[in-house]
Design a protein around this motif. Sequence first.
Motif, short mmCIF file in Angstrom:
data_model
loop_
_atom_site.label_atom_id
_atom_site.label_comp_id
_atom_site.label_asym_id
_atom_site.label_seq_id
_atom_site.Cartn_x
_atom_site.Cartn_y
_atom_site.Cartn_z
N ALA A 11 0.84 -1.19 0.00
CA ALA A 11 0.00 0.00 0.00
C ALA A 11 0.87 1.24 0.00
O ALA A 11 2.07 1.19 0.27
N ALA A 12 0.26 2.37 -0.31
CA ALA A 12 0.90 3.67 -0.22
C ALA A 12 0.18 4.48 0.85
O ALA A 12 -1.01 4.25 1.12
N PRO A 13 0.87 5.43 1.48
CA PRO A 13 0.22 6.22 2.52
C PRO A 13 -1.06 6.91 2.07
O PRO A 13 -2.04 6.97 2.81
N GLU A 32 3.47 -4.28 3.56
CA GLU A 32 4.51 -3.27 3.35
C GLU A 32 3.87 -1.96 2.91
O GLU A 32 2.99 -1.96 2.06
N VAL A 33 4.31 -0.86 3.50
CA VAL A 33 3.86 0.47 3.09
C VAL A 33 5.02 1.14 2.37
O VAL A 33 6.07 1.37 2.96
N ASP A 34 4.84 1.40 1.07
CA ASP A 34 5.87 2.05 0.30
C ASP A 34 5.83 3.55 0.52
O ASP A 34 4.96 4.07 1.22
N GLU A 35 6.74 4.25 -0.12
CA GLU A 35 7.00 5.67 0.13
C GLU A 35 5.83 6.59 -0.20
O GLU A 35 5.43 7.43 0.60
N LYS A 40 1.52 9.43 -11.79
CA LYS A 40 0.61 8.52 -12.49
C LYS A 40 -0.22 7.68 -11.52
O LYS A 40 -1.02 6.86 -11.94
N GLY A 41 0.02 7.85 -10.22
CA GLY A 41 -0.71 7.06 -9.24
C GLY A 41 -0.08 5.71 -8.96
O GLY A 41 -0.71 4.85 -8.36
N TYR A 42 1.16 5.50 -9.41
CA TYR A 42 1.87 4.26 -9.15
C TYR A 42 2.56 4.35 -7.79
O TYR A 42 3.05 5.42 -7.41
N ILE A 43 2.63 3.24 -7.09
CA ILE A 43 3.32 3.20 -5.81
C ILE A 43 4.82 3.29 -6.06
O ILE A 43 5.38 2.60 -6.91
N VAL A 44 5.50 4.18 -5.32
CA VAL A 44 6.95 4.38 -5.44
C VAL A 44 7.62 3.89 -4.16
O VAL A 44 7.20 4.28 -3.08
N PRO A 45 8.65 3.04 -4.21
CA PRO A 45 9.21 2.45 -5.40
C PRO A 45 8.32 1.37 -5.97
O PRO A 45 8.19 1.27 -7.18
N GLY A 46 7.69 0.53 -5.21
CA GLY A 46 6.59 -0.35 -5.60
C GLY A 46 6.76 -1.19 -6.85
O GLY A 46 7.85 -1.42 -7.33
N LEU A 47 5.63 -1.62 -7.36
CA LEU A 47 5.58 -2.55 -8.48
C LEU A 47 5.32 -1.88 -9.82
O LEU A 47 5.28 -2.55 -10.83
N GLY A 48 5.08 -0.59 -9.84
CA GLY A 48 4.66 0.06 -11.08
C GLY A 48 3.19 -0.25 -11.31
O GLY A 48 2.40 -0.37 -10.38
N ASP A 49 2.81 -0.40 -12.55
CA ASP A 49 1.42 -0.73 -12.88
C ASP A 49 1.26 -2.24 -12.89
O ASP A 49 1.73 -2.92 -13.80
N ALA A 50 0.61 -2.77 -11.90
CA ALA A 50 0.44 -4.21 -11.77
C ALA A 50 -0.30 -4.80 -12.98
O ALA A 50 -0.01 -5.89 -13.42
N GLY A 51 -1.24 -4.06 -13.55
CA GLY A 51 -1.96 -4.53 -14.74
C GLY A 51 -1.02 -4.67 -15.92
O GLY A 51 -1.06 -5.65 -16.66
N ASP A 52 -0.17 -3.65 -16.12
CA ASP A 52 0.81 -3.73 -17.21
C ASP A 52 1.73 -4.92 -17.01
O ASP A 52 2.06 -5.63 -17.95
#
Length: 57
Positions: A11-13, A32-35, A40-52
């Motif tokens: 998740a993101a904050p 896990e809570v990412d930064e 674009k609304g992507y979680i940073v650093p995260g997974l990017g666009d999970a659909g893509d």
Amino acid sequence: MRDLRMMSILAAPEGLTAFAAAHPDVPVFVGEVDERLNGKGYIVPGLGDAGDRSYCT
């Protein structure tokens, strides 16, 4: 009476804040809570666009 819980791997904050505002009575469990979210609304650093990533688009 409802007995709901929210569980998420990542998740993101901003998302946690929005969820808590909409559902203050639901406890949240997160692996896990990412930064943050980027422009674009992507979680940073995260997974990017999970659909893509899932559909190779």
